[in-house]
Design a protein around this motif. Structure first.
Motif, short mmCIF file in Angstrom:
data_model
loop_
_atom_site.label_atom_id
_atom_site.label_comp_id
_atom_site.label_asym_id
_atom_site.label_seq_id
_atom_site.Cartn_x
_atom_site.Cartn_y
_atom_site.Cartn_z
N PHE A 66 -18.65 -19.79 22.50
CA PHE A 66 -18.82 -18.35 22.72
C PHE A 66 -17.52 -17.75 23.26
CE2 PHE A 66 -19.70 -14.70 25.37
CZ PHE A 66 -20.51 -13.92 24.56
N SER A 67 -16.91 -18.44 24.24
CA SER A 67 -15.67 -17.94 24.83
C SER A 67 -14.55 -17.87 23.80
CB SER A 67 -15.25 -18.84 26.00
OG SER A 67 -16.21 -18.82 27.02
N PHE A 68 -14.46 -18.89 22.95
CA PHE A 68 -13.42 -18.92 21.92
C PHE A 68 -13.64 -17.82 20.90
CE2 PHE A 68 -11.51 -21.41 18.16
CZ PHE A 68 -10.24 -20.92 18.42
N LEU A 69 -14.88 -17.67 20.43
CA LEU A 69 -15.20 -16.61 19.47
C LEU A 69 -14.89 -15.24 20.06
CD1 LEU A 69 -16.53 -15.49 16.87
CD2 LEU A 69 -18.73 -15.63 18.07
N THR A 70 -15.27 -15.03 21.32
CA THR A 70 -15.03 -13.74 21.97
C THR A 70 -13.54 -13.45 22.10
OG1 THR A 70 -17.10 -13.93 23.22
CG2 THR A 70 -15.45 -12.37 24.05
N PHE A 71 -12.77 -14.47 22.49
CA PHE A 71 -11.33 -14.29 22.63
C PHE A 71 -10.70 -13.90 21.29
CE2 PHE A 71 -6.93 -15.84 22.61
CZ PHE A 71 -6.44 -15.22 23.74
N LEU A 72 -11.09 -14.59 20.21
CA LEU A 72 -10.55 -14.27 18.89
C LEU A 72 -10.95 -12.86 18.48
CD1 LEU A 72 -11.24 -17.60 16.94
CD2 LEU A 72 -9.07 -16.81 17.89
N ALA B 240 -8.87 -9.26 17.32
CA ALA B 240 -9.11 -9.15 15.88
C ALA B 240 -7.92 -8.52 15.17
CB ALA B 240 -10.37 -8.33 15.62
N GLY B 241 -7.56 -9.12 14.03
CA GLY B 241 -6.45 -8.61 13.25
C GLY B 241 -5.08 -9.04 13.73
N THR B 242 -5.05 -9.81 14.82
CA THR B 242 -3.79 -10.29 15.38
C THR B 242 -3.78 -11.81 15.42
OG1 THR B 242 -3.62 -8.34 16.80
CG2 THR B 242 -2.27 -10.24 17.39
N VAL B 243 -2.71 -12.42 15.00
CA VAL B 243 -2.59 -13.88 15.07
C VAL B 243 -2.33 -14.27 16.52
CG1 VAL B 243 -1.33 -15.93 14.32
CG2 VAL B 243 -1.70 -14.03 12.71
N VAL B 244 -3.21 -15.11 17.08
CA VAL B 244 -3.03 -15.58 18.45
C VAL B 244 -2.56 -17.03 18.41
CG1 VAL B 244 -4.65 -13.99 19.54
CG2 VAL B 244 -5.51 -16.11 18.58
N ASP B 245 -1.51 -17.32 19.14
CA ASP B 245 -0.97 -18.68 19.12
C ASP B 245 -1.78 -19.58 20.05
OD1 ASP B 245 0.45 -18.81 21.89
OD2 ASP B 245 1.17 -16.95 21.00
N ARG B 246 -1.64 -20.89 19.85
CA ARG B 246 -2.42 -21.87 20.62
C ARG B 246 -2.13 -21.77 22.11
NH1 ARG B 246 -1.37 -24.25 15.73
NH2 ARG B 246 -3.18 -25.17 14.65
N SER C 90 -1.43 -19.16 23.89
CA SER C 90 -2.17 -18.03 24.45
C SER C 90 -3.64 -18.39 24.64
CB SER C 90 -2.06 -16.81 23.55
OG SER C 90 -0.72 -16.36 23.46
N VAL C 91 -4.20 -19.12 23.67
CA VAL C 91 -5.60 -19.52 23.75
C VAL C 91 -5.81 -20.46 24.93
CG1 VAL C 91 -7.49 -20.70 22.58
CG2 VAL C 91 -5.96 -19.21 21.27
N PHE C 92 -4.93 -21.45 25.08
CA PHE C 92 -5.07 -22.40 26.17
C PHE C 92 -4.92 -21.71 27.53
CE2 PHE C 92 -4.92 -25.72 23.04
CZ PHE C 92 -5.53 -26.81 23.66
N LYS C 93 -3.98 -20.81 27.65
CA LYS C 93 -3.78 -20.12 28.92
C LYS C 93 -4.99 -19.26 29.27
CE LYS C 93 1.29 -19.93 28.84
NZ LYS C 93 2.48 -19.06 28.68
N ALA C 94 -5.58 -18.62 28.26
CA ALA C 94 -6.71 -17.73 28.52
C ALA C 94 -8.00 -18.49 28.79
CB ALA C 94 -6.92 -16.79 27.33
N LEU C 95 -8.24 -19.57 28.06
CA LEU C 95 -9.53 -20.25 28.13
C LEU C 95 -9.51 -21.54 28.94
CD1 LEU C 95 -10.82 -19.71 24.48
CD2 LEU C 95 -11.12 -18.27 26.49
N LYS C 96 -8.34 -22.18 29.04
CA LYS C 96 -8.25 -23.43 29.78
C LYS C 96 -7.36 -23.34 31.00
CE LYS C 96 -11.07 -25.75 27.27
NZ LYS C 96 -12.39 -26.11 27.87
N GLY D 212 -0.85 -19.71 14.49
CA GLY D 212 -2.08 -19.74 15.27
C GLY D 212 -3.30 -19.33 14.50
N TYR D 213 -4.22 -18.61 15.16
CA TYR D 213 -5.52 -18.28 14.59
C TYR D 213 -5.66 -16.77 14.37
CZ TYR D 213 -6.20 -22.74 17.03
OH TYR D 213 -6.06 -24.02 17.51
#
Length: 239
Positions: A157-163, A167-173, A175-181, A220-221
């Motif tokens: 849920f957290s990952f889906l929400t962050f993406l 929306a419409g922007t490529v997020v690098d790994r 950024s994802v790790f800093k935000a969620l981990k 990224g994603y």
């Protein structure tokens, strides 16, 4: 004035934390048992929870999971020893941060202010993200697609929400790790690649020609905001 729920059975610690936070302009409600928390959460406007790990009634991890079924407010865990608190289990249960005792007043205040600031910056006013037939309710921790509720783990849920928030922007790994981990990407951990594959399965996004969740090589994603209108097969709940 922010309202903090302090859940701590050490009365000496609870008293000075309550007094200190009150002096800093917070309203503090204190509970000494884990099984008393949910009633407060559901009936009182709470902005942040300070939650001890070892509690009578229900332990902190169980309480954290129970809160996350109803609310998306920030949760900071308090633990007496580093080995008492499993960071992975705690964060998977929904904790946003943790503090090891003995608690340092200024450090605790900094952690609290950071979480409250993040909440204000990252939470939309209506707590919902809508893309076509996809609706993500951040407050209730619910996802619906094509009118059906989709069951997701806390981490998914957290990952889906962050993406979706990007929306419409490529997020690098990183950024994802800093935000969620709460740490930098080490260049090897592939957990979010696996989670992206899981989301594709849940929402029937062809992994060979993905339309909703794309991986941009070397970058990224990408969550595609205009790909949620088609009449595809009913999505699968995560197992």
């Amino acid at each position: 004035m922010h309202h903090i729920l302090l859940v701590e059975d050490d009365m000496s610690l609870a008293n000075w934390v309550s007094e200190y936070l009150t002096e800093q302009g917070f309203t503090v409600t204190h509970k000494a048992r884990g099984d008393e928390v949910l009633d407060v959460i559901l009936n009182t406007p709470i902005d942040l929870v300070l939650l001890d790990v070892m509690l009578p009634g229900l332990n902190g991890i169980e309480v954290c999971r129970a809160i996350r079924q109803h609310k998306s407010l920030p949760i900071i865990m308090l633990t007496a020893r580093a080995d008492e608190f499993d960071e992975v289990i705690g964060l998977e249960a929904g904790a946003d941060d943790y503090v090891i005792k003995p608690v340092r007043p200024r450090a605790l205040l900094a952690r609290i202010n950071r979480q409250l600031t993040n909440k204000q910056l990252n939470t939309p006013p209506d707590n919902k993200l809508t893309f076509g037939e996809l609706v993500i309710n951040q407050e209730a921790k619910r996802v619906t697609y094509q009118g059906e509720e989709i069951e997701l783990s806390t981490s998914l849920f957290s990952f889906l929400t962050f993406l979706a928030e990007h929306a419409g922007t490529v997020v690098d790994r990183d950024s994802v790790f800093k935000a969620l981990k709460k740490r930098e990407y080490d260049g090897q951990d592939r957990r979010f690649d696996v989670m992206l594959s899981t989301l594709r399965k849940v929402f029937n996004d062809d992994p060979q020609k993905p339309q909703k969740f794309k991986t941009v090589w070397g970058k990224g994603y990408l969550f595609v905001s205009d790909a949620w209108q088609e009449n595809s097969t009913t999505p699968k709940s995560e197992t």
